[in-house]
Design an enzyme around this catalytic site. Structure first.
Site, PDB file in Angstrom:
ATOM      1  CG  LEU A 127      50.289  33.309  17.299  1.00 41.68           C
ATOM      2  CD1 LEU A 127      51.306  34.443  17.297  1.00 41.68           C
ATOM      3  CD2 LEU A 127      49.190  33.582  18.319  1.00 41.68           C
ATOM      4  CG  ASP A 128      44.101  32.811  13.452  1.00 42.02           C
ATOM      5  OD1 ASP A 128      44.203  31.579  13.443  1.00 42.02           O
ATOM      6  OD2 ASP A 128      43.146  33.414  13.987  1.00 42.02           O
ATOM      7  CE  LYS A 129      48.529  35.432   4.714  1.00 42.36           C
ATOM      8  NZ  LYS A 129      47.854  35.375   3.393  1.00 42.36           N
ATOM      9  NE  ARG A 226      39.745  36.720  13.598  1.00 36.81           N
ATOM     10  CZ  ARG A 226      40.132  36.072  12.510  1.00 36.81           C
ATOM     11  NH1 ARG A 226      41.076  35.140  12.587  1.00 36.81           N
ATOM     12  NH2 ARG A 226      39.585  36.354  11.337  1.00 36.81           N
TER      13      ARG A 226
END
Length: 310
Positions: A127-129, A226
């Site tokens: 997962l992204d930060k 996104r």
């Protein structure tokens, strides 16, 4: 990539930045397969269909365990499912050597070192930060291989909650559009990798015009939700790269994206695990600031694990 520059091909295939690929080529640490051990090539050298590219990776650094608390939703001797907080980087990288999820994993499960590839010990998907939510951690090499195969076969159900700008005239839809890469930014483009995103509207507000969506990934490209939402003009709230803020009280100060649910078959027992992580406080506060939606309703805030004891 037939006819492309070598530095471009190396960056794409080796998951490197363009500048890093260029430096490797210029220092003799990368090239085309046909030139291995031969004359040095240049970054502008063209590759042809059927060529291979090679490079010498950086010397691995030791990932040190750190006593960082983990929210463990499920655990047995084969795998674990954790609820990653927003702000935590999944694995070490440039500028992020400490405080990562991998360091926390190594502290709790030392045996995970060597499972998978350095420095992503135990990590099956990331997962992204600034994205919170459920992640699977493999504690054994066999589990890592099996879970990776299940992801590739699209046998893992991954659901997210996200708040986006704008309204939806249909309750559900699918975005099928390839995602390409230009340096760190992704975009929809014909030369990209196939990507499929399913979404369902849960709630809608008119002032400001926002929609809460349940999103299910069929593929797992970097920044997929996104980028796909940006491609239809429905930017994520709080996203500094592809989206925009939503005003005081609503914007959580990070991308409004939470990995809510994972459903998959246990790689050893075959039992179906269905793990749900509740919305974190910052996202719950964001919804509270919006008040009652004009359409739809809000999801519950419970966390649950089903099938864990089978």
């Amino acid at each position: 990539m037939d006819g492309a520059r070598l530095d471009y091909a190396l960056a794409r295939l080796g998951d490197l930045s363009r500048s890093r690929a260029r430096r490797l080529i210029e220092t003799g640490q990368a090239g085309r397969s046909s030139e291995t051990g031969g004359p040095r090539v240049l970054p502008r050298t063209r590759v042809a269909a059927g060529d291979g590219v090679w490079f010498i990776p950086d010397r691995p650094r030791v990932v040190r365990p750190e006593p960082i608390p983990l929210d463990v939703l499920f655990e047995d001797s084969h795998l674990a499912v954790v609820n990653k907080p927003a702000g935590m980087v999944t694995h070490p990288g440039p500028g992020h050597r400490r405080g990562t999820l991998v360091s926390a994993i190594l502290d709790r499960w030392p045996e995970v070192e060597g499972v998978g590839d350095y420095p992503r010990w135990g990590i099956v998907h990331r997962l992204d930060k600034d994205t919170s939510g459920v992640m699977t951690v493999a504690l054994h090499p066999d589990a890592h291989r099996a879970l990776g195969s299940a992801l590739a076969a699209r046998a893992v159900r991954r659901e997210y909650l996200t708040l986006v700008h704008g309204s939806f005239h249909v309750v559900a839809g699918t975005i099928e559009a390839p995602i390409d890469r230009r340096r760190a930014r992704r975009f929809v483009g014909p030369a990209g990798k196939p990507a499929v995103t399913h979404y369902r509207r849960l709630a809608n507000w008119s002032r400001p015009s926002l929609s809460l969506l349940e999103v299910r990934l069929e593929t797992g490209r970097t920044h997929q939700i996104r980028v796909h939402m940006e491609s239809i003009g429905r930017h994520l709230v709080g996203d500094p790269v592809y989206g925009r803020p939503a005003g005081s009280g609503v914007d959580p100060g990070r991308v409004w994206l939470h990995a809510r649910r994972l459903r998959f078959s246990h790689p050893v027992t075959g039992a179906v695990l269905d793990v749900t992580a509740a919305l974190p406080p910052d996202l719950r506060s964001s919804l509270a600031a919006l008040g009652r939606p004009v359409l739809g309703s809000l999801p519950g805030h419970d966390r649950a694990v089903k099938g864990a004891d089978e």
